[in-house]
Design a protein around this motif. Structure first.
Motif, short mmCIF file in Angstrom:
data_model
loop_
_atom_site.label_atom_id
_atom_site.label_comp_id
_atom_site.label_asym_id
_atom_site.label_seq_id
_atom_site.Cartn_x
_atom_site.Cartn_y
_atom_site.Cartn_z
N ALA A 121 0.83 -1.20 0.00
CA ALA A 121 0.00 0.00 0.00
C ALA A 121 0.87 1.26 0.00
N ILE A 122 1.93 1.27 0.79
CA ILE A 122 2.83 2.42 0.81
C ILE A 122 3.53 2.57 -0.54
N ASP A 123 3.91 1.45 -1.14
CA ASP A 123 4.55 1.49 -2.46
C ASP A 123 3.59 2.09 -3.50
N THR A 124 2.32 1.70 -3.45
CA THR A 124 1.32 2.28 -4.34
C THR A 124 1.19 3.78 -4.13
N SER A 125 1.18 4.18 -2.87
CA SER A 125 1.09 5.60 -2.54
C SER A 125 2.27 6.38 -3.10
N ASN A 147 2.02 -9.17 6.55
CA ASN A 147 2.18 -10.61 6.30
C ASN A 147 1.75 -11.00 4.88
N GLU A 148 1.71 -10.00 3.98
CA GLU A 148 1.19 -10.31 2.65
C GLU A 148 1.88 -9.54 1.52
N SER A 149 2.67 -8.53 1.83
CA SER A 149 3.25 -7.70 0.77
C SER A 149 4.27 -8.44 -0.07
N LYS A 150 4.37 -8.02 -1.31
CA LYS A 150 5.34 -8.60 -2.24
C LYS A 150 6.70 -7.92 -2.13
N ILE A 151 6.74 -6.74 -1.51
CA ILE A 151 8.00 -6.02 -1.33
C ILE A 151 8.30 -5.89 0.16
N THR A 152 9.47 -5.37 0.48
CA THR A 152 9.92 -5.27 1.87
C THR A 152 9.88 -3.83 2.37
N SER A 153 10.05 -3.70 3.67
CA SER A 153 10.11 -2.35 4.26
C SER A 153 11.33 -1.59 3.74
N ASN A 154 12.44 -2.29 3.51
CA ASN A 154 13.63 -1.62 2.95
C ASN A 154 13.36 -1.08 1.55
N ASP A 155 12.57 -1.80 0.78
CA ASP A 155 12.23 -1.34 -0.57
C ASP A 155 11.51 0.01 -0.52
N ILE A 156 10.55 0.13 0.38
CA ILE A 156 9.79 1.38 0.41
C ILE A 156 10.60 2.52 1.03
#
Length: 199
Positions: A121-125, A147-156
């Motif tokens: 969701a943050i990546d979309t934003s 528990n469901e994202s395709k990317i990581t916190s480091n990515d965003i």
């Protein structure tokens, strides 16, 4: 004020938000845990603004009320806002708008679903905010663990730094405080925590 450890002369200070438009992206967690311990959505009673008034510490209703209050007090003559809702997936992305009725309607038509894809969701934003003019700010609210994202916190974090967009995170109850705090601090935002959604 310093640049390369050298003190700089200050000629003037001006409130950036006074003249520059601000674009807010509000990310709301609609995962199943946001309705834990309260009545089913179908049984909720809503007032004419679409806000539940028959709940006790129901995170999703409290979150919705908080966002509606933000919209109510928002300066739509200059600034704009987007609302993103997520559960197992990013389930709704509003336009970036200065129309309060439109944004309230988005909030009124919510549903609850499964797991928590906060990072997606943050990546979309970040992607929708990238080409916007003005000061850009993301506010993300969640009550659980991603528990469901395709990317990581480091990515965003890396993406937010590249785009110069701060992320403010709000954690309710049993959340990954360290991760939410890291996302906020590393992107020049702030992490807020509340044990209960009514706080």
């Amino acid at each position: 004020v310093y640049e390369d450890d050298e003190e700089c002369d200050i000629y003037s200070l001006e409130d950036v938000s006074k003249n520059t438009p601000i674009v807010y992206s509000i990310i709301s967690d609609n995962s199943g845990s946001m309705c834990n311990g309260c009545v089913n959505l179908e049984q909720m009673r809503f007032d004419r603004n679409g806000v539940s008034f028959s709940h006790e510490n129901c995170p999703i209703a409290d979150s919705k009320l908080s966002i509606k209050n933000l919209i109510k007090n928002f300066n739509f003559t200059k600034d704009r806002m987007q609302v993103i809702r997520f559960g197992t997936r990013v389930c709704e992305v509003s336009e970036i708008s200065n129309d309060s009725s439109y944004l309230n309607n988005i909030l009124n038509n919510f549903d609850v679903e499964g797991k928590t894809a906060l990072y997606d969701a943050i990546d979309t934003s970040l992607s929708t905010m990238e080409d916007q003019e003005g000061v850009k700010v993301i506010i993300a609210l969640t009550d659980g663990y991603d528990n469901e994202s395709k990317i990581t916190s480091n990515d965003i974090i890396l993406k937010a730094l590249q785009l110069n967009i701060p992320i403010y995170t709000i954690g309710l109850g049993n959340v990954e405080k360290d991760v939410l705090s890291e996302i906020a601090q590393k992107t020049n935002g702030v992490f807020y925590y509340a044990e209960q959604s009514e706080s």
